[in-house]
Design a protein around this motif. Structure first.
Motif, PDB file in Angstrom:
ATOM      1  N   ARG A 281       0.832  -1.204   0.000  1.00 59.92           N
ATOM      2  CA  ARG A 281       0.000   0.000   0.000  1.00 59.92           C
ATOM      3  C   ARG A 281       0.870   1.259   0.000  1.00 59.92           C
ATOM      4  O   ARG A 281       0.584   2.221  -0.714  1.00 59.92           O
ATOM      5  CB  ARG A 281      -0.932   0.000   1.212  1.00 59.92           C
ATOM      6  N   GLU A 282       1.907   1.270   0.827  1.00 60.68           N
ATOM      7  CA  GLU A 282       2.795   2.442   0.865  1.00 60.68           C
ATOM      8  C   GLU A 282       3.436   2.686  -0.489  1.00 60.68           C
ATOM      9  O   GLU A 282       3.544   3.839  -0.945  1.00 60.68           O
ATOM     10  CB  GLU A 282       3.860   2.234   1.942  1.00 60.68           C
ATOM     11  N   TYR A 283       3.843   1.611  -1.135  1.00 61.19           N
ATOM     12  CA  TYR A 283       4.454   1.736  -2.465  1.00 61.19           C
ATOM     13  C   TYR A 283       3.487   2.355  -3.458  1.00 61.19           C
ATOM     14  O   TYR A 283       3.838   3.282  -4.198  1.00 61.19           O
ATOM     15  CB  TYR A 283       4.900   0.351  -2.931  1.00 61.19           C
ATOM     16  N   ALA A 284       2.262   1.831  -3.493  1.00 61.80           N
ATOM     17  CA  ALA A 284       1.271   2.341  -4.449  1.00 61.80           C
ATOM     18  C   ALA A 284       0.931   3.801  -4.164  1.00 61.80           C
ATOM     19  O   ALA A 284       0.769   4.620  -5.088  1.00 61.80           O
ATOM     20  CB  ALA A 284       0.021   1.473  -4.409  1.00 61.80           C
ATOM     21  N   GLU A 285       0.812   4.156  -2.885  1.00 65.31           N
ATOM     22  CA  GLU A 285       0.514   5.549  -2.541  1.00 65.31           C
ATOM     23  C   GLU A 285       1.661   6.464  -2.965  1.00 65.31           C
ATOM     24  O   GLU A 285       1.428   7.608  -3.400  1.00 65.31           O
ATOM     25  CB  GLU A 285       0.244   5.671  -1.043  1.00 65.31           C
ATOM     26  N   LEU A 286       2.906   5.973  -2.838  1.00 60.78           N
ATOM     27  CA  LEU A 286       4.051   6.785  -3.254  1.00 60.78           C
ATOM     28  C   LEU A 286       4.018   7.025  -4.767  1.00 60.78           C
ATOM     29  O   LEU A 286       4.341   8.115  -5.235  1.00 60.78           O
ATOM     30  CB  LEU A 286       5.354   6.110  -2.852  1.00 60.78           C
ATOM     31  N   GLN A 287       3.613   6.009  -5.549  1.00 60.71           N
ATOM     32  CA  GLN A 287       3.535   6.189  -6.996  1.00 60.71           C
ATOM     33  C   GLN A 287       2.462   7.221  -7.337  1.00 60.71           C
ATOM     34  O   GLN A 287       2.665   8.070  -8.220  1.00 60.71           O
ATOM     35  CB  GLN A 287       3.229   4.852  -7.692  1.00 60.71           C
ATOM     36  N   ASN A 288       1.343   7.172  -6.647  1.00 66.79           N
ATOM     37  CA  ASN A 288       0.306   8.190  -6.863  1.00 66.79           C
ATOM     38  C   ASN A 288       0.798   9.573  -6.466  1.00 66.79           C
ATOM     39  O   ASN A 288       0.473  10.582  -7.103  1.00 66.79           O
ATOM     40  CB  ASN A 288      -0.952   7.841  -6.067  1.00 66.79           C
ATOM     41  N   MET A 289       1.559   9.618  -5.391  1.00 71.74           N
ATOM     42  CA  MET A 289       2.103  10.897  -4.933  1.00 71.74           C
ATOM     43  C   MET A 289       3.034  11.493  -5.988  1.00 71.74           C
ATOM     44  O   MET A 289       2.994  12.686  -6.281  1.00 71.74           O
ATOM     45  CB  MET A 289       2.844  10.684  -3.613  1.00 71.74           C
TER      46      MET A 289
END
Length: 1014
Positions: A281-289
């Motif tokens: 989840r953290e990885y995916a949120e970072l990509q969105n960021m």
């Protein structure tokens, strides 16, 4: 009286006075050779049976101690538990003797039991230290020499014997460049000397100067290692002694009964520390960021983010728990004419990275045979087979290495597709970099196997016409054959099948001829001298072939001719020779004043006419102050010796043909034809001479309380001049570079060592510690010009990491200094020259890989049958440049996984002082102090608890000793370094040390083992 037994050794001493006796050889339970009286003697009415035990100074039994009736041949020996029984007349004197202990005489009265505690014979136990072309008593040393004995060397399993030396000798830094099985080891003795040449010491195995690292040896086979550090000790090796000399002596046989020693251990290794990476989840949120900050649509919806959860940690795929099996068997013994030692060993280590392993098989033979009273031969032979399987050696660009992929592969991806095929990570999401490769490709579809056979054989003829004079003529050979097979299957990502085979052959022949003279005159003058000449040559040949494109993977590297595109084969040849004359004189007067003078002249085929010969003198003096009348009666001070030495040594820092005008092959086109050509190379041959190291050493040796505490201190200054290095030339010359003698480097420092018997008796505690400080500085370079090195090309960073500059340490990190962030969250750099631009003129020193000091502490505690040991080793003040963290913390927009702290501590308007910049693919990076970390560490290299079985309680005469133990290696490491392990050197430990670029981590391990003696 019943026939009594006595050892053959004791009998031969008394045979002249016992003409009425005959002897025959028999075996008792201890396999001790005995003799019997020829006639039965009537038992006297006064005979009594005396029983008892013989123990050492700590109360441990002494099996094999001789108990005889004085002036007779009547006697016996103690059994394995130190017990004995003998029938004697009342009033006789029993003589009790054991090698290394003072002989005791006890009058028998009316007692039926006598227990005897032996006392050490200090004169008999005077330690002998191996030096170049001879041995000396430790008390007579004038140079700086460290000795490590077999017990410490064999304390824990290692793939390279030099790993066991780490932290055990002051001023010796053992650097494990990689944690890969059979991985490289670098050893630095008193700092780095050379820029272009090697900085490894010379290894001498049983008198043979060995090429490279002694990977052919098993720890259990080593009797002792002596490290020669100052020029007085190393000058006898002349042009190869500048970096210090490591003398390795293997175990030999001794006169007496056959002795069998067996040792086996089993270890489990594991990753010392996992990197704390982002979850799914953290990885995916970072990509969105990143997408939001770069004004592009988000990659994932909120519903998708909720489903990712923890995701997949690719470290689980790549790393594993892996075993080590280490087994050794040694058989030794002999008689007065022949002594032998034969051993076999196996060391097998699987790597904590899947698919990497190392196996070593070795057989060793040492034989000494006395042909007559004046002539003997010595034969040493070691045969070793090495097999190394490698999957990843580190380095690479992002995911082009398995280690890199294990860090950066997306945690929201899986290794396999639903149909069982490998997931192509680069195709799964549009933002993932095309060079991120699924680690399964490296594990299953890429093979790199290196096999080597190593032979080291040495035969010596020794003739001693008189007691004082010894002639030694020896010849030996070192031979190594290597073959490396590399194959990448067609299942590997974007691979048509790639194969290569490379072979190398190395052979060195050695001839050494020495004449030694040892004489004591009038009990005051002691002379120990040697002269000689040696010849050694070095032959290297190589052959390689390759091919790309295969119809099938079945043949791998065994059908290169079936490749669609065969590679151009290559081969090589080089030869060099070294002829030397040497001499040394040690003179001692009245056991107080010691003098050493040595000289070596080396002639090498590598150097230019007029410079082929180098001359390397040395001298040393020592004053044993403790032998002076005004201090010899001290009850506290048992030894006090002041030493001083000076000398010159050399380094062969060029290739065999560097001084010749070499022709390079090539091809050119004339018309429509392709022609082979030879043309001068791009390197202009230079008029070259030796690199020469001049060293001054002042030392102090102190013994307190009958040498219960021994303290050593040394101060040294080491200057290396005529450094060889590559120099650029104007293009108008037609040559691009040449090699010249261009500079000077200085190392200076202090070393301290303390060896203490803290407690003696039933509870015994021995403690040894050392610490060494070294300061390295470049004195001069060609025209004062800087030398930049360690180029890296990662992310948008393409620059040099290190610099050699006059007045600075070798290999300092050189780059930019960061100055926070601008208003957009981008990294700012300090404008050091205030010209308004950030360029090369704003670079400065950002770190130093050279430690301020290194240290080690070894503790051994024994109580009854238990022994507890621990060994601590560490460095302080050295920096690491973490190349791995450049893409892993700043390469936003490439779909790389990153440490979790990037997600929680990056720049935003609410967090302007964050550790990491704004999450954007527009992030700019340079070689800067951001990537420099403290590499200091304190490591419990080994912790061991051992128990010796009380064999006497079991009534067994088979075993002489049996010990079981459990231990842990690298289990505790204290460090501030953020990555896997602080003990890294991706590019070796020369002028580019302290760099971590996806290095293979050093594991921790747990070991159980057994040591048996028969």
């Amino acid at each position: 009286m019943e026939a009594q037994k006595i050892s053959l050794y004791e009998f031969l001493q008394r045979i002249s006075s016992q003409s009425a006796l005959r002897f025959k050889q028999v075996n008792n339970n201890l396999n001790v050779t005995m003799v019997e009286r020829a006639e039965e003697i009537p038992k006297s009415q006064d005979d009594i049976t005396v029983t008892g035990s013989v123990v050492d100074e700590n109360g441990n039994p002494l099996p094999g101690a001789t108990i005889t009736v004085e002036n007779t041949s009547i006697g016996t020996v103690s059994d394995i538990d130190g017990n004995f029984s003998i029938e004697v007349d009342e009033g006789v004197v029993l003589v009790v003797s054991f090698i290394g202990y003072q002989t005791k005489r006890i009058t028998v009265t009316n007692q039926s039991r006598i227990d005897i505690q032996m006392e050490l014979d200090e004169s008999a136990l005077e330690e002998v230290v191996v030096v170049g072309y001879g041995t000396v008593k430790k008390s007579d040393l004038t140079g700086a020499v460290s000795q490590v004995k077999s017990e410490e060397i064999n304390a824990f399993p290692t793939s390279n014997v030099m790993q066991a030396l780490s932290g055990r000798a002051a001023g010796v830094q053992v650097i494990q460049n990689t944690g890969a099985p059979g991985g490289g080891i670098s050893v630095r003795i008193r700092g780095t000397n050379s820029i272009q040449g090697g900085n490894e010491p010379l290894y001498v195995i049983d008198g043979f100067p060995f090429s490279g690292n002694p990977t052919n040896l098993n720890n259990f086979d080593i009797e002792s290692i002596e490290v020669l550090k100052d020029a007085s000790a190393t000058a006898i090796y002349g042009s190869r002694g500048a970096n210090g000399v490591v003398l390795i002596t293997t175990k030999g046989g001794k006169e007496g009964t056959t002795k069998v020693d067996f040792e086996s251990s089993y270890s489990i290794q594991s990753l010392r520390k996992r990197l704390n990476l982002m979850n799914g989840r953290e990885y995916a949120e970072l990509q969105n960021m990143q997408a939001s900050n770069d004004n592009i649509p988000p990659y994932f919806t909120q519903e998708e983010l909720a489903d990712f959860g923890e995701g997949y940690d690719w470290q689980d795929l790549v790393f594993q728990n892996a075993p080590i099996l280490n087994t050794s068997l040694n058989i030794s013994g002999g008689n007065s004419k022949t002594q032998y030692a034969i051993s076999g060993s196996y060391f097998g280590q699987e790597g904590i990275i899947k698919g990497s392993d190392y196996n070593r098989y070795s057989i060793r033979t040492n034989i000494t045979h006395k042909i007559s009273e004046k002539i003997k031969i010595d034969f040493n032979n070691t045969l070793t087979h090495l097999k190394t399987e490698r999957r990843d050696s580190g380095g690479g660009h992002r995911g082009t290495s398995m280690i890199g992929s294990s860090i950066m592969a997306a945690p929201i991806s899986q290794p396999y597709n639903e149909d069982g095929s490998y997931n192509v990570l680069a195709n799964e999401f549009p933002f993932v970099a095309p060079d991120i490769i699924n680690p399964l490709n490296f594990i299953n579809e890429q093979h790199n196997e290196i096999k080597a056979n190593v032979v080291l054989s040495n035969l010596a003829f020794v003739y001693q016409p008189t007691k004082e004079l010894t002639l030694r003529i020896s010849g030996g050979i070192e031979n190594r054959d290597d073959r490396e097979d590399s194959y990448t299957t067609r299942n590997f990502f974007n691979s048509p099948g790639r194969a290569s085979v490379n072979t190398g052959q190395f052979r060195s022949l050695l001839s050494e001829n020495t004449l030694s003279y040892n004489k004591t005159i009038a009990d005051r003058h002691q002379i120990n001298s040697v002269i000689g000449f040696t010849f050694q040559d070095f032959l290297n040949t190589s052959l390689g072939a390759s091919g790309v494109g295969f119809l099938s993977d079945a043949f791998e590297t065994y059908s290169l001719g079936s490749a669609e595109t065969p590679g151009i084969p290559g081969s090589g040849y080089s030869y060099s020779a070294l002829l030397s004359y040497l001499g040394r004189v040690n003179y001692t007067y009245d056991n107080k004043y010691l003098f050493t003078v040595s000289f070596r002249s080396d002639g090498s085929s590598r150097y230019s006419p007029g410079n082929k010969w180098g001359y390397f003198p040395s001298g040393a003096v020592a004053w044993r102050i403790s032998e002076e009348d005004f201090i010899s009666t001290s009850s506290v001070l048992s030894d006090l010796k002041l030493r001083a030495s000076w000398g010159m040594t050399g380094s062969q820092a060029i290739s065999p043909y560097a001084t010749l005008n070499q022709l390079s092959p090539g091809r050119t086109i004339f018309g429509n034809q392709l022609y082979n050509t030879f043309a001068p190379s791009t390197v202009l041959p230079g008029d070259l001479k030796w690199e020469t190291t001049e060293q001054l050493d002042i030392g102090l040796d102190v013994g307190l309380l009958d040498d219960r505490i021994i303290f050593n201190a040394d101060y040294y200054i080491k200057n290396t001049r005529d450094l060889l290095n590559t120099v650029r030339l104007p293009s108008s010359m037609g040559f691009t570079t040449t090699v010249q003698n261009v500079g000077q480097v200085q190392n200076k420092g202090v070393e301290f060592g303390v060896d203490a018997k803290v407690l003696t008796g039933q509870f015994k505690w021995d403690l040894y510690g050392n610490i060494a400080f070294n300061r390295n500085r470049v004195i001069s370079l060609h025209n004062g010009e800087d030398i930049l090195g360690a180029f890296v090309n990662v992310l948008v960073v393409g620059d040099n990491l290190t610099i050699l500059r006059e007045g600075r340490p070798i290999g300092q990190f050189y780059g930019y200094v960061e100055d926070g962030y601008n208003e957009n969250g981008q990294i700012k750099f300090v404008d050091l020259n205030n010209d308004g631009n950030i360029n090369d003129n704003d670079k400065t020193y950002i770190g130093d890989p050279n430690p301020r000091f290194i240290y080690g502490l070894n503790s051994s505690m024994t109580y009854n049958n238990f022994e507890f040991r621990f060994f601590i080793q560490g460095t302080h003040g050295n920096d690491i440049f973490n190349v791995s963290s450049i893409p892993s913390t700043l390469d936003f927009g490439q779909g790389l996984n990153m440490p979790r702290e990037v997600f929680y501590d990056h720049w935003s308007p609410e967090n302007p002082n964050a550790k990491y910049p704004r999450i954007s693919r527009n992030t700019a990076a340079r070689v800067s102090d951001r990537f420099v970390e403290d590499g200091s560490f304190l490591r419990f290299r080994n912790i061991e608890l051992a128990y010796s079985l009380p064999l006497g309680n079991f009534g067994s005469n088979t075993f002489k000793r049996a010990q079981i133990y459990i231990s842990a290696q690298n289990f505790i490491t204290l460090t501030n370094y953020s990555w896997w392990d602080p003990e890294v050197n991706s590019r070796g430990a020369g002028t580019q040390q302290g760099i971590d670029h996806y290095s293979y981590p050093i594991p921790k391990s747990f070991t159980t083992g057994v040591r048996l003696g028969f």
